[in-house]
Design a protein around this motif. Structure first.
Motif, PDB file in Angstrom:
ATOM      1  N   PHE A  90       0.831  -1.197   0.000  1.00  0.00           N
ATOM      2  CA  PHE A  90       0.000   0.000   0.000  1.00  0.00           C
ATOM      3  C   PHE A  90       0.869   1.251   0.000  1.00  0.00           C
ATOM      4  O   PHE A  90       1.791   1.378   0.813  1.00  0.00           O
ATOM      5  N   LYS A 106      -5.295   1.691  -3.383  1.00  0.00           N
ATOM      6  CA  LYS A 106      -6.077   0.471  -3.221  1.00  0.00           C
ATOM      7  C   LYS A 106      -5.213  -0.767  -3.036  1.00  0.00           C
ATOM      8  O   LYS A 106      -5.748  -1.855  -2.799  1.00  0.00           O
TER       9      LYS A 106
ATOM     10  N   TYR B  36      -9.059   1.829  11.482  1.00  0.00           N
ATOM     11  CA  TYR B  36      -9.381   1.542  10.094  1.00  0.00           C
ATOM     12  C   TYR B  36     -10.190   0.249  10.021  1.00  0.00           C
ATOM     13  O   TYR B  36     -10.100  -0.620  10.880  1.00  0.00           O
ATOM     14  N   GLN B  38     -10.969  -2.801   7.084  1.00  0.00           N
ATOM     15  CA  GLN B  38     -10.515  -3.311   5.800  1.00  0.00           C
ATOM     16  C   GLN B  38     -11.390  -4.475   5.373  1.00  0.00           C
ATOM     17  O   GLN B  38     -11.484  -5.478   6.080  1.00  0.00           O
ATOM     18  N   LYS B  41      -9.718  -8.014   0.278  1.00  0.00           N
ATOM     19  CA  LYS B  41      -9.095  -7.595  -0.966  1.00  0.00           C
ATOM     20  C   LYS B  41      -9.294  -6.106  -1.240  1.00  0.00           C
ATOM     21  O   LYS B  41      -9.331  -5.679  -2.387  1.00  0.00           O
ATOM     22  N   GLN B  42      -9.435  -5.323  -0.196  1.00  0.00           N
ATOM     23  CA  GLN B  42      -9.627  -3.887  -0.370  1.00  0.00           C
ATOM     24  C   GLN B  42      -8.612  -3.114   0.466  1.00  0.00           C
ATOM     25  O   GLN B  42      -7.897  -3.680   1.285  1.00  0.00           O
ATOM     26  N   SER B  43      -8.603  -1.825   0.218  1.00  0.00           N
ATOM     27  CA  SER B  43      -7.690  -0.981   0.974  1.00  0.00           C
ATOM     28  C   SER B  43      -8.282  -0.664   2.346  1.00  0.00           C
ATOM     29  O   SER B  43      -9.380  -1.118   2.682  1.00  0.00           O
ATOM     30  N   LEU B  44      -7.554   0.090   3.118  1.00  0.00           N
ATOM     31  CA  LEU B  44      -8.020   0.459   4.449  1.00  0.00           C
ATOM     32  C   LEU B  44      -8.933   1.679   4.370  1.00  0.00           C
ATOM     33  O   LEU B  44      -8.629   2.644   3.658  1.00  0.00           O
ATOM     34  N   LEU B  46     -10.460   4.621   6.651  1.00  0.00           N
ATOM     35  CA  LEU B  46     -10.355   5.281   7.949  1.00  0.00           C
ATOM     36  C   LEU B  46     -11.749   5.441   8.551  1.00  0.00           C
ATOM     37  O   LEU B  46     -12.650   5.970   7.910  1.00  0.00           O
ATOM     38  N   PHE B  91     -12.058  -6.778   9.115  1.00  0.00           N
ATOM     39  CA  PHE B  91     -10.716  -6.732   9.715  1.00  0.00           C
ATOM     40  C   PHE B  91     -10.514  -5.305  10.194  1.00  0.00           C
ATOM     41  O   PHE B  91     -10.579  -4.367   9.397  1.00  0.00           O
TER      42      PHE B  91
END
Lengths: 114, 117
Positions: A90, A106, B36, B38, B41-44, B46, B91
């Motif tokens: 990331f 992403k 955060y 999550q 399979k994705q980003s974090l 906030l 998560f």
């Protein structure tokens, strides 16, 4: 608006090959930039960061990244990938908000072929 | 240095119960801690920012009554998911921003996997 883009969702490289993961940011000034790595089911580990000064920064595990203002990029590189480098990467940006909030791309999943 | 722990690492609970997750900075004092979420399979994403001794700042769309945050000391922040439902399964990762010296860097905990049945 501020944003971070990682154009590659998934990259596969052979063990021993070189690696470059791309990161582009959108911000009117120079942000603080970070690369983190996440192994499955784990939190994020800081690889390296850029605040100012030398545009080529060295990190842990043999990684480096180069800040290029003209391209609004902060690409992560490693000359020789190891199987243990397989993970999610990331790119993050702190654009100077008072709380120091991070904006993340992403992520790019790295797979390593034997 | 700059170690952040989370407890528990994994929790399974029944729908309607509340779950508390702790985030501790072990070897530094943190002015600010972040929570955060999550998805696979994705980003974090906030959720909120917490400062020691003051109310947390929640991101748009995050229910403050559902996700209670307490930052009682410079080394501990807690996230309580109240009346958890299956859609809260995720998560959850915390991070801590150092008081001094490394003030512009966030250090992340190992995450907590919440499963609501």
């Amino acid at each position: 608006a501020q944003s971070v883009t990682q154009p590659d969702i998934h990259i596969t490289v052979s063990e021993g090959a070189s690696l470059e993961l791309r990161c582009n940011y959108s911000y009117g000034a120079t942000p603080y930039l970070f690369w983190y790595v996440q192994s499955p089911g784990q939190g994020l580990q800081l690889l390296l960061k850029y605040f100012s000064g030398d545009t080529l920064v060295q990190g842990i595990k043999g990684f480096e990244a180069e800040f290029k203002r003209s391209q609004s990029s902060f690409n992560l590189r490693k000359p020789s990938v190891h199987w243990s480098d397989a993970a999610e990467y990331f790119c993050g940006m702190n654009y100077g908000g008072s709380q120091g909030n991070l904006i993340f791309g992403k992520g790019t999943k790295l797979s390593v072929k034997p | 240095g700059a170690v952040v722990s989370q407890h528990p690492s994994r929790v399974i609970c029944k729908s309607g119960t509340s779950v508390k997750i702790e985030c501790r900075s072990l070897d530094f004092q943190a002015t600010t801690m972040f929570w955060y979420r999550q998805f696979p399979k994705q980003s974090l994403m906030l959720m909120a920012t917490s400062n020691e001794g003051s109310k947390a700042t929640y991101e748009q769309g995050v229910e403050k009554d559902k996700f209670l945050i307490n930052h009682a000391s410079l080394t501990l922040s807690t996230l309580t998911v109240t009346s958890a439902h299956p859609e809260d399964s995720s998560f959850y990762i915390c991070s801590a921003r150092a008081l001094a010296g490394r003030a512009d860097t966030q250090y992340f905990g190992p995450g907590t996997r919440l499963t609501v049945l």
